[in-house]
Design an enzyme around this catalytic site. Structure first.
Site, short mmCIF file in Angstrom:
data_model
loop_
_atom_site.label_atom_id
_atom_site.label_comp_id
_atom_site.label_asym_id
_atom_site.label_seq_id
_atom_site.Cartn_x
_atom_site.Cartn_y
_atom_site.Cartn_z
N GLY A 80 0.75 -1.19 -0.08
CA GLY A 80 0.16 -0.04 0.07
C GLY A 80 0.82 1.22 0.10
O GLY A 80 2.15 1.08 0.47
N CYS A 122 5.11 -6.38 1.75
CA CYS A 122 5.46 -5.02 1.91
C CYS A 122 4.61 -4.10 2.63
O CYS A 122 5.08 -4.53 3.90
CB CYS A 122 5.42 -4.30 0.30
SG CYS A 122 6.68 -2.88 0.20
N TYR A 123 3.73 -3.27 2.49
CA TYR A 123 3.08 -2.58 3.60
C TYR A 123 2.62 -3.51 4.25
O TYR A 123 2.37 -3.30 5.65
CB TYR A 123 1.96 -1.62 2.98
CG TYR A 123 1.47 -0.99 3.91
CD1 TYR A 123 1.68 0.53 4.14
CD2 TYR A 123 0.25 -1.36 4.81
CE1 TYR A 123 0.90 1.19 5.08
CE2 TYR A 123 -0.25 -0.65 5.79
CZ TYR A 123 -0.11 0.78 6.10
OH TYR A 123 -0.60 1.45 6.74
N HIS A 178 7.76 -7.95 -3.60
CA HIS A 178 6.26 -8.24 -4.31
C HIS A 178 6.63 -9.54 -4.91
O HIS A 178 6.58 -9.60 -6.16
CB HIS A 178 5.88 -7.09 -5.11
CG HIS A 178 5.45 -5.89 -4.42
ND1 HIS A 178 4.03 -5.72 -3.83
CD2 HIS A 178 6.13 -4.83 -4.19
CE1 HIS A 178 4.17 -4.60 -3.12
NE2 HIS A 178 5.38 -4.04 -3.49
N GLU A 230 3.91 -11.10 -6.19
CA GLU A 230 2.90 -11.23 -6.90
C GLU A 230 3.16 -10.72 -8.54
O GLU A 230 2.49 -10.95 -9.32
CB GLU A 230 1.47 -10.52 -6.54
CG GLU A 230 1.89 -9.20 -6.35
CD GLU A 230 2.36 -8.51 -5.17
OE1 GLU A 230 3.49 -9.27 -4.56
OE2 GLU A 230 2.01 -7.52 -4.66
N SER A 273 -24.12 -8.75 -26.92
CA SER A 273 -23.48 -7.75 -28.10
C SER A 273 -22.67 -8.34 -29.04
O SER A 273 -22.12 -7.72 -29.93
CB SER A 273 -22.64 -6.83 -27.15
OG SER A 273 -21.43 -7.55 -26.49
N GLY A 274 -22.26 -9.66 -29.06
CA GLY A 274 -21.56 -10.39 -29.90
C GLY A 274 -20.05 -10.54 -29.49
O GLY A 274 -19.31 -10.97 -30.05
N GLY A 275 -19.96 -9.77 -28.27
CA GLY A 275 -18.62 -9.96 -27.41
C GLY A 275 -18.51 -11.03 -26.76
O GLY A 275 -19.75 -11.70 -26.34
N VAL A 276 -17.48 -11.52 -26.15
CA VAL A 276 -17.24 -12.65 -25.32
C VAL A 276 -17.87 -12.78 -23.98
O VAL A 276 -18.61 -13.66 -23.71
CB VAL A 276 -15.82 -13.06 -24.98
CG1 VAL A 276 -14.95 -11.96 -24.37
CG2 VAL A 276 -15.49 -14.27 -24.36
N ASP A 277 -17.87 -11.64 -23.23
CA ASP A 277 -18.54 -11.81 -21.88
C ASP A 277 -19.94 -11.89 -21.98
O ASP A 277 -20.78 -12.91 -21.33
CB ASP A 277 -18.30 -10.13 -21.10
CG ASP A 277 -16.94 -10.03 -20.95
OD1 ASP A 277 -15.93 -10.92 -21.23
OD2 ASP A 277 -16.75 -8.73 -20.84
N SER A 278 -20.71 -10.99 -22.82
CA SER A 278 -22.24 -11.39 -22.98
C SER A 278 -22.74 -12.62 -23.36
O SER A 278 -23.57 -13.45 -22.94
CB SER A 278 -22.80 -10.18 -23.78
OG SER A 278 -22.58 -10.21 -24.97
N THR A 279 -21.77 -13.29 -24.54
CA THR A 279 -22.12 -14.58 -24.99
C THR A 279 -21.85 -15.63 -24.04
O THR A 279 -22.68 -16.43 -23.81
CB THR A 279 -21.24 -14.92 -26.15
OG1 THR A 279 -21.26 -13.44 -27.05
CG2 THR A 279 -21.59 -16.01 -26.95
N ARG A 287 -21.88 9.69 -27.57
CA ARG A 287 -21.88 8.40 -26.42
C ARG A 287 -23.13 8.39 -25.54
O ARG A 287 -23.52 7.54 -25.37
CB ARG A 287 -20.67 8.49 -25.46
CG ARG A 287 -19.44 7.99 -26.07
CD ARG A 287 -18.33 8.17 -25.17
NE ARG A 287 -17.02 7.64 -25.66
CZ ARG A 287 -16.50 6.56 -25.62
NH1 ARG A 287 -17.15 5.69 -24.95
NH2 ARG A 287 -15.27 6.33 -26.13
N LYS A 291 -11.10 -11.74 -16.99
CA LYS A 291 -11.33 -11.96 -18.25
C LYS A 291 -10.81 -13.29 -18.73
O LYS A 291 -11.56 -14.06 -19.78
CB LYS A 291 -10.96 -10.98 -18.93
CG LYS A 291 -11.15 -10.89 -20.59
CD LYS A 291 -12.28 -9.98 -20.93
CE LYS A 291 -12.62 -9.85 -22.32
NZ LYS A 291 -13.71 -8.88 -22.61
N LYS A 345 -1.05 4.83 -25.68
CA LYS A 345 -1.69 5.16 -24.64
C LYS A 345 -1.20 4.76 -23.07
O LYS A 345 -0.45 3.84 -23.13
CB LYS A 345 -2.99 4.21 -24.61
CG LYS A 345 -3.94 4.51 -23.20
CD LYS A 345 -5.26 3.50 -23.22
CE LYS A 345 -5.84 4.04 -21.86
NZ LYS A 345 -6.97 3.20 -21.82
N1 GLN Z 1 4.36 2.76 1.57
C1 GLN Z 1 5.26 1.44 2.04
C2 GLN Z 1 6.72 2.07 1.61
O1 GLN Z 1 7.07 2.97 1.24
C3 GLN Z 1 4.91 0.43 1.37
C4 GLN Z 1 5.24 0.09 0.16
C5 GLN Z 1 4.45 -0.90 -0.78
O2 GLN Z 1 3.59 -1.73 -0.12
N2 GLN Z 1 4.78 -1.46 -1.84
O3 GLN Z 1 7.60 1.32 2.38
#
Ligand code: GLN
Length: 527
Positions: A64, A91-92, A178, A180, A233-239, A306, A383, A519
């Site tokens: 966080g 981490c946090y 991390h 993940e 809609s013809g898209g994957v989710d709605s189908t 839109r 998805k 983008k």
């Molecule tokens: N904010 C905290 C830090 O700076 C934790 C960061 C994190 O969870 N990626 O250490």
């Protein structure tokens, strides 16, 4: 009652609870766990443990942006320790564990962002079983200043003496990096060790198992007589949503396809063929092209376009929905909604103490008028899981892997005023572009591709005669999440062929350009 209240997935499958402290990576923790068939769900870090809707087999505290020692920093309900299940802080999340334990967290001398190499110092730690000294991904300012009581160090890095800590008796673990993110090369092994070896979570979260439980769940909710409608809609989710409803309640599900005149070439015919003839779904096709196009007359502002398209859709859908009268006099009670888990995450993720958390509502307006209850059979899925489900349900590959198509369709790919003649030009050019992409075997390498018709004229020469006609812009992008995207690099010969076909085959086009903007700063669509 809603589908979430009838035998929800977190009661059917062993579930790891991810408490979100607002990290940009929180959703990845869930994705990684599901990759090895362990079910996981996210709740905000402010969740009261006494009000948990299920009993998890383990808890992960996410990263966080806050510092645990700051005033107003979010803190977990200490009752998580009374759940008596294994806990992993990332981490946090790890800093939070240390802070609760004795406040041994401070600002590090230098922030650490990017790759680092861990040194596993305790081979007996079950979290690090099979993990070598390998690259991990760091993203932090703060760090532990001391080892919390009851813990031992199991891994370190040059900059982080407490990169991995463990309280084996509880067991509670903390990681400064991390696991993940894929840049942590063995992160998945760590998460699997936690979920499977330490929490003993069953690895039975498969789409095959999901289908069976989901069909039973839909039947229980809808009951023996009520009927359901839903837009396709013809898209994957709605189908996929529609096919799942068909499997669960047969012809008591009514799909409606609104042809707004802004669809891709042959779309209405294709949708009819795939859904009605192919998948046996009870389908009503409505040709509302005139209604949409007459409302768009004279409108050039993208936002207005839109809005008009969205409102007209609701209008037509409600009208057609009201005309569907089930034979045996039973009532339409439910509206199928293709909500996916990222929408749910977006609405529940922790956005900080000062921000109100927005509730997710796709079609609030539609529901109020129609007085229908929502049914969201895909709301637990990402998805790629929906695609997988689609394959198992027998939905053709071509549809399962179809590029996304925006709700307002060609209406926002014709820049400026949308007229039938302009739509036709954009549609024909798009058809040629996609046809060539498929013919060159590139369709699945590209995340989204389309042609936009620009509201400018350009001079050309054909057969010694001066022409003065419009410009087509081609766009093709690669992305994993559509939050950021880059343009696709085609071979010159491919672009030559497409350009030549479009100017030769589509009346009204004098010039073709290729959009080379990423983008951000540009969006995927032009309007
Ligand atoms: N904010 C905290 C830090 O700076 C934790 C960061 C994190 O969870 N990626 O250490």
């Amino acid at each position: 009652m809603s589908l979430e209240e009838v035998a929800p997935a977190h009661q059917t499958f062993d579930t790891i609870l991810v408490l979100d402290f607002g990290s940009q990576y929180s959703h990845l923790i869930i994705r990684r766990l599901r990759e090895f068939n362990v079910y996981a769900e996210m709740l905000p870090c402010t969740q009261k443990i006494s009000e948990l809707p299920f009993k998890p087999v383990g808890v992960i505290l996410s990263g966080g942006p806050y510092s645990v020692f700051e005033d107003g920093a979010p803190h977990v309900d200490p009752a998580i320790f009374d759940l008596n299940v294994p806990i992993l802080g990332i981490c946090y999340g790890m800093q939070e564990l240390a802070w609760i334990n004795g406040k041994g967290v401070g600002r590090g001398e230098k922030r650490e962002y990017g790759p680092a190499v861990i040194n596993v110092v305790d081979d007996s730690c079950p979290l690090f079983k099979g993990v070598d000294n390998s690259q991990v991904w760091m993203s932090h300012n703060d760090k532990l200043t001391a080892l919390p009581t009851g813990y031992k160090t199991v891994a370190n890095t040059g900059n982080s003496p407490y990169a991995g800590i463990a309280n084996i008796e509880k067991p509670i673990f903390g990681l400064q990096f991390h696991p993940e993110v894929t840049h942590s090369l063995q992160g998945k092994i760590l998460l699997k060790n936690f979920a499977v070896e330490i929490c003993h979570a069953k690895q039975n979260w498969t789409m095959k198992n999901f289908i069976d439980t989901e069909i039973t769940r839909i039947r229980t909710l809808v009951g023996p007589t009520a009927e359901v409608i839903g837009a396709v809609s013809g898209g994957v989710d709605s189908t996929v949503g529609a096919k799942l409803m068909k499997e669960a309640i047969g012809d008591r599900f009514h799909a409606i396809f609104v042809d707004n005149g802004l669809m891709r070439k042959n779309e209405a015919v294709t949708v009819k063929k795939t859904l009605d003839d192919g998948l046996g779904i009870n389908l009503t096709v409505v040709d509302a092209a005139d209604e949409f196009l007459s409302k768009l007359k004279g409108i050039t502002d993208p936002e207005k376009k839109r809005k008009i398209i969205g409102n007209t859709f609701i209008h037509v859908f409600e009208r057609v929905g009201a005309e569907i009268k089930p034979k045996d006099g039973s009532e339409i009670e439910y509206l199928l909604q293709g909500t996916l888990y990222p929408d749910v995450i977006e609405s529940i993720s922790f956005k900080g103490p000062s921000q109100t958390i927005k509730t997710h509502h796709n079609v609030g307006g539609l529901l109020e008028d129609m007085k229908l209850k929502l049914i969201e059979p895909l709301r637990e899925l990402f998805k790629d899981e929906v695609r997988n489900l689609g394959k198992i349900l027998g939905i053709p590959d071509e549809l399962v892997w179809r590029h996304p198509f925006p709700g307002p369709g060609i209406g926002i790919r014709v820049l400026g005023e949308v007229t039938p003649a302009q739509v036709k030009i954009a549609r024909e050019a798009d058809y040629i572009f996609i046809e060539e992409i498929r013919a060159h075997g590139l369709y699945n390498n590209i995340s989204q591709a389309f042609a936009a018709l620009l509201p400018v004229k350009s001079v050309g020469v054909v057969g010694d005669q001066r022409t003065y006609e419009q410009v087509i812009a081609l766009r093709a992008i690669e992305t994993t999440d559509f939050m950021t995207a880059d343009w696709y690099v085609f071979e010159a010969a491919f672009l030559k062929k497409v350009s030549s076909r479009i100017v030769n085959e589509v009346d009204g086009v004098a010039r073709v350009t290729y959009d080379i903007t990423s983008k951000p700063p540009a969006t995927v669509e032009w309007e």
